[in-house]
Write a protein that holds these residues in place. Structure first.
Motif, PDB file in Angstrom:
ATOM      1  N   ASP A 112      45.643  36.892  39.283  1.00 16.10           N
ATOM      2  CA  ASP A 112      46.862  37.414  38.665  1.00 16.10           C
ATOM      3  C   ASP A 112      46.882  37.049  37.189  1.00 16.10           C
ATOM      4  O   ASP A 112      46.896  35.872  36.825  1.00 16.10           O
ATOM      5  N   SER A 119      51.314  46.429  37.784  1.00 14.72           N
ATOM      6  CA  SER A 119      52.027  46.972  38.942  1.00 14.72           C
ATOM      7  C   SER A 119      53.134  45.991  39.311  1.00 14.72           C
ATOM      8  O   SER A 119      53.261  44.913  38.715  1.00 14.72           O
ATOM      9  N   GLY A 126      39.911  39.212  40.310  1.00 22.24           N
ATOM     10  CA  GLY A 126      41.068  39.499  41.132  1.00 22.24           C
ATOM     11  C   GLY A 126      42.205  38.511  40.991  1.00 22.24           C
ATOM     12  O   GLY A 126      43.105  38.481  41.833  1.00 22.24           O
ATOM     13  N   LYS A 184      38.439  43.113  45.990  1.00 24.87           N
ATOM     14  CA  LYS A 184      38.997  44.461  46.077  1.00 24.87           C
ATOM     15  C   LYS A 184      40.084  44.696  45.022  1.00 24.87           C
ATOM     16  O   LYS A 184      40.320  45.839  44.615  1.00 24.87           O
ATOM     17  N   LEU A 185      40.753  43.612  44.581  1.00 26.61           N
ATOM     18  CA  LEU A 185      41.864  43.737  43.638  1.00 26.61           C
ATOM     19  C   LEU A 185      41.472  43.453  42.198  1.00 26.61           C
ATOM     20  O   LEU A 185      42.343  43.339  41.334  1.00 26.61           O
ATOM     21  N   LYS A 186      40.188  43.338  41.901  1.00 25.10           N
ATOM     22  CA  LYS A 186      39.776  42.985  40.543  1.00 25.10           C
ATOM     23  C   LYS A 186      40.043  44.129  39.575  1.00 25.10           C
ATOM     24  O   LYS A 186      39.973  45.309  39.925  1.00 25.10           O
ATOM     25  N   ARG A 209      53.257  44.351  42.012  1.00 19.60           N
ATOM     26  CA  ARG A 209      52.618  43.201  42.638  1.00 19.60           C
ATOM     27  C   ARG A 209      51.967  42.297  41.600  1.00 19.60           C
ATOM     28  O   ARG A 209      52.021  41.068  41.713  1.00 19.60           O
ATOM     29  N   GLN A 228      42.729  45.293  38.240  1.00 20.92           N
ATOM     30  CA  GLN A 228      43.846  46.187  38.523  1.00 20.92           C
ATOM     31  C   GLN A 228      44.749  46.300  37.296  1.00 20.92           C
ATOM     32  O   GLN A 228      44.890  45.351  36.521  1.00 20.92           O
ATOM     33  N   LEU A 284      44.720  34.681  47.974  1.00 22.61           N
ATOM     34  CA  LEU A 284      43.882  35.757  48.497  1.00 22.61           C
ATOM     35  C   LEU A 284      42.522  35.207  48.893  1.00 22.61           C
ATOM     36  O   LEU A 284      42.021  34.262  48.268  1.00 22.61           O
ATOM     37  N   GLU A 292      39.472  39.854  49.552  1.00 17.14           N
ATOM     38  CA  GLU A 292      40.663  40.533  49.042  1.00 17.14           C
ATOM     39  C   GLU A 292      40.700  40.491  47.520  1.00 17.14           C
ATOM     40  O   GLU A 292      41.095  41.475  46.875  1.00 17.14           O
ATOM     41  N   ALA A 293      40.315  39.353  46.932  1.00 19.09           N
ATOM     42  CA  ALA A 293      40.328  39.237  45.479  1.00 19.09           C
ATOM     43  C   ALA A 293      39.346  40.210  44.834  1.00 19.09           C
ATOM     44  O   ALA A 293      39.647  40.810  43.795  1.00 19.09           O
ATOM     45  N   THR A 330      45.209  42.342  37.021  1.00 20.85           N
ATOM     46  CA  THR A 330      44.313  41.281  37.489  1.00 20.85           C
ATOM     47  C   THR A 330      43.073  41.235  36.614  1.00 20.85           C
ATOM     48  O   THR A 330      42.773  42.190  35.884  1.00 20.85           O
TER      49      THR A 330
END
Length: 303
Positions: free
Chosen positions: A81, A68, A79, A61-63, A70, A65, A54, A58-59, A75
């Motif tokens: 995994d 899921s 962000g 925005k995904l922090k 995905r 999380q 990412l 993008e990372a 995360t």
């Protein structure tokens, strides 16, 4: 023709008898299965689960999380995994436990054998053991890490420097129980008939130790080794939790706990996963140690 009732059954080999006794211990079997699954996951998992690359935007925005499809474990605050980081952290934590255990077992066995076999060394070595037992472990480790971390890192790099320093510090401060156990066994073994016979025909002390003493102290040493693995993993987790373990980009389960501490109330899964991994590993190793203790005792397995 020989009567079937008079046929003598073939004796069971020692290794088979040990395994038969070990598998009767349900806790030990549970620990062996769980530890085996954890080892397979952390060793093979990173080759099967490769997180997508990412960009920085993008990372962000995904922090933080939640779990899921995905991101099965969610995360982190950057962000990344969490499943991939948990598997990488597991590799390092298990490696720390095994290497630190090896150092502690080798040093403790050496001290225990020398103290038990040579009477003139018994007093000084046991007083040295008592001195190490009297030292506060965690403060001593904190001082060692703070004093030598930068020096070692400048020589072999921050990651390998932290690994070498932590495993050496844990191993060199965890050998005392092994030394006491081995000393007690050696004090008993050196009065046995076969040792006295070897001494009477002029066998050298090092030959008696290597041929007659060490093979007979392997059983308690193996049990002590399992406990040292658990102790090393917990100690490393404590150091990382206090922020004095590995660098942030070199994760361990303890480091993940430390990173997720400030998010614990909002994102509790950030501390649940590494805490569960540490607990399962330590519990499994302790159960395996209990099973080995019973299996390696000839009196318990009916021999």
């Amino acid at each position: 023709m020989t009567d079937a009732s008079t046929v003598i059954a073939k004796p069971v080999s020692q290794n088979r008898a040990i395994w038969q006794q070990f598998r009767t211990h349900r806790g030990a079997l549970f620990g062996l299965i769980v530890l085996g699954v954890l080892a397979v996951v952390v060793l093979i998992g990173p080759y099967l689960w490769i997180p997508e690359k990412l960009s920085v935007a993008e990372a962000i925005k995904l922090k933080n999380q939640g779990p899921s499809w995905r991101f099965p474990l969610g995360t982190d605050q950057l962000g990344r995994d969490m499943l991939a980081r948990m598997m990488l952290a597991g590799r390092i934590s298990l490696a720390v436990g095994l290497v630190a255990m090896t150092i502690a077992i080798l040093f403790g066995t050496l001290i225990g054998v020398l103290a038990g076999y040579f009477r003139r060394l018994d007093g000084p070595l046991m007083r040295l053991t008592d001195m190490f037992l009297a030292l506060p472990l965690i403060p001593l480790l904190l001082v060692l890490v703070m004093l030598f971390r930068d020096r070692v890192a400048s020589i072999i790099g921050p990651e390998m420097g932290a690994f070498a320093l932590i495993v050496f510090a844990i191993g060199i401060t965890s050998w005392m129980s092994t030394a006491r156990i081995v000393r007690g066994e050696v004090l008993t073994l050196k009065e046995r008939e076969y040792v006295l016979a070897a001494r009477s025909i002029g066998a050298r002390p090092h030959r008696i130790i290597l041929r007659h003493i060490l093979p007979n102290v392997i059983s308690p040493v193996m049990v002590s080794a399992t406990l040292e693995v658990a102790n090393a993993i917990i100690t490393e987790s404590v150091l990382s939790f206090l922020g004095l373990g590995f660098p942030p980009d070199f994760p361990t389960w303890g480091r993940l706990l430390f990173d997720g501490l400030q998010y614990m109330q909002v994102y509790p899964e950030r501390v649940i996963w590494p805490g569960l991994a540490i607990s399962l590993t330590v519990l499994s190793v302790n159960y395996i140690g209990d099973g080995l203790r019973d299996a390696l005792d000839p009196r318990i397995r009916g021999r």
